[in-house]
Design a protein around this motif. Structure first.
Motif, PDB file in Angstrom:
ATOM      1  N   ALA A 166      -6.517   6.719   7.320  1.00 48.36           N
ATOM      2  CA  ALA A 166      -5.866   7.412   6.220  1.00 48.36           C
ATOM      3  C   ALA A 166      -6.790   8.353   5.406  1.00 48.36           C
ATOM      4  O   ALA A 166      -6.829   8.638   4.299  1.00 48.36           O
TER       5      ALA A 166
ATOM      6  N   VAL B  70       0.973  -1.209   0.156  1.00 53.67           N
ATOM      7  CA  VAL B  70      -0.062  -0.056   0.012  1.00 53.67           C
ATOM      8  C   VAL B  70       0.776   1.368  -0.160  1.00 53.67           C
ATOM      9  O   VAL B  70       1.412   1.484   0.966  1.00 53.67           O
TER      10      VAL B  70
ATOM     11  N   THR C 154       2.144   4.649   0.659  1.00 56.24           N
ATOM     12  CA  THR C 154       1.507   5.878   1.845  1.00 56.24           C
ATOM     13  C   THR C 154       2.903   6.462   2.395  1.00 56.24           C
ATOM     14  O   THR C 154       3.636   5.452   2.895  1.00 56.24           O
TER      15      THR C 154
ATOM     16  N   LEU D  94      -6.964   4.251   0.334  1.00 51.58           N
ATOM     17  CA  LEU D  94      -5.664   3.914   0.151  1.00 51.58           C
ATOM     18  C   LEU D  94      -5.822   2.663  -1.007  1.00 51.58           C
ATOM     19  O   LEU D  94      -6.977   2.054  -1.261  1.00 51.58           O
TER      20      LEU D  94
ATOM     21  N   ASP E   9      -8.316   2.595   5.744  1.00 53.62           N
ATOM     22  CA  ASP E   9      -8.923   3.878   5.105  1.00 53.62           C
ATOM     23  C   ASP E   9      -9.554   4.916   6.431  1.00 53.62           C
ATOM     24  O   ASP E   9      -9.252   5.929   6.062  1.00 53.62           O
TER      25      ASP E   9
END
Length: 96
Positions: A83, A8, A10, A89, A80
């Motif tokens: 985030a 993922v 980030t 994401l 999510d």
């Protein structure tokens, strides 16, 4: 047993890893540091995470008889939530 893996992208991987681990530590067995975490679910599933400066790598192991697709959704939706500034994401789930 089903194993799903996702990388993922980030820059906040460590923060999300720690937030998720703290959130689930009230209901599940959780071990974590700023760089890695392991969460054992009551249904026998296990989530392992590794964070670096660019990605959060997740490995989800789901036992036979449990719904792997549902468990992937649970993990993704919870991450999510933490985030929310950059959600959703990108989870590119692959067989592990």
């Amino acid at each position: 047993m089903s194993v799903s893996v996702a990388r993922v992208p980030t820059a906040s991987a460590s923060r999300y890893l720690q937030q998720l681990a703290k959130h689930w530590s009230h209901k599940m067995t959780v071990d974590y540091t700023a760089e890695s975490g392991r969460i054992a679910f009551p249904n026998g599933s296990v989530l392992e995470m590794k964070a670096d400066s660019e990605t959060l790598d997740v490995v989800l192991t789901v036992p036979e008889g449990e719904d792997a697709e549902r468990m992937r959704g649970v993990v993704a939706s919870h991450l999510d939530r933490f985030a929310f500034r950059e959600a959703p994401l990108t989870f590119d789930w692959q067989a592990g």
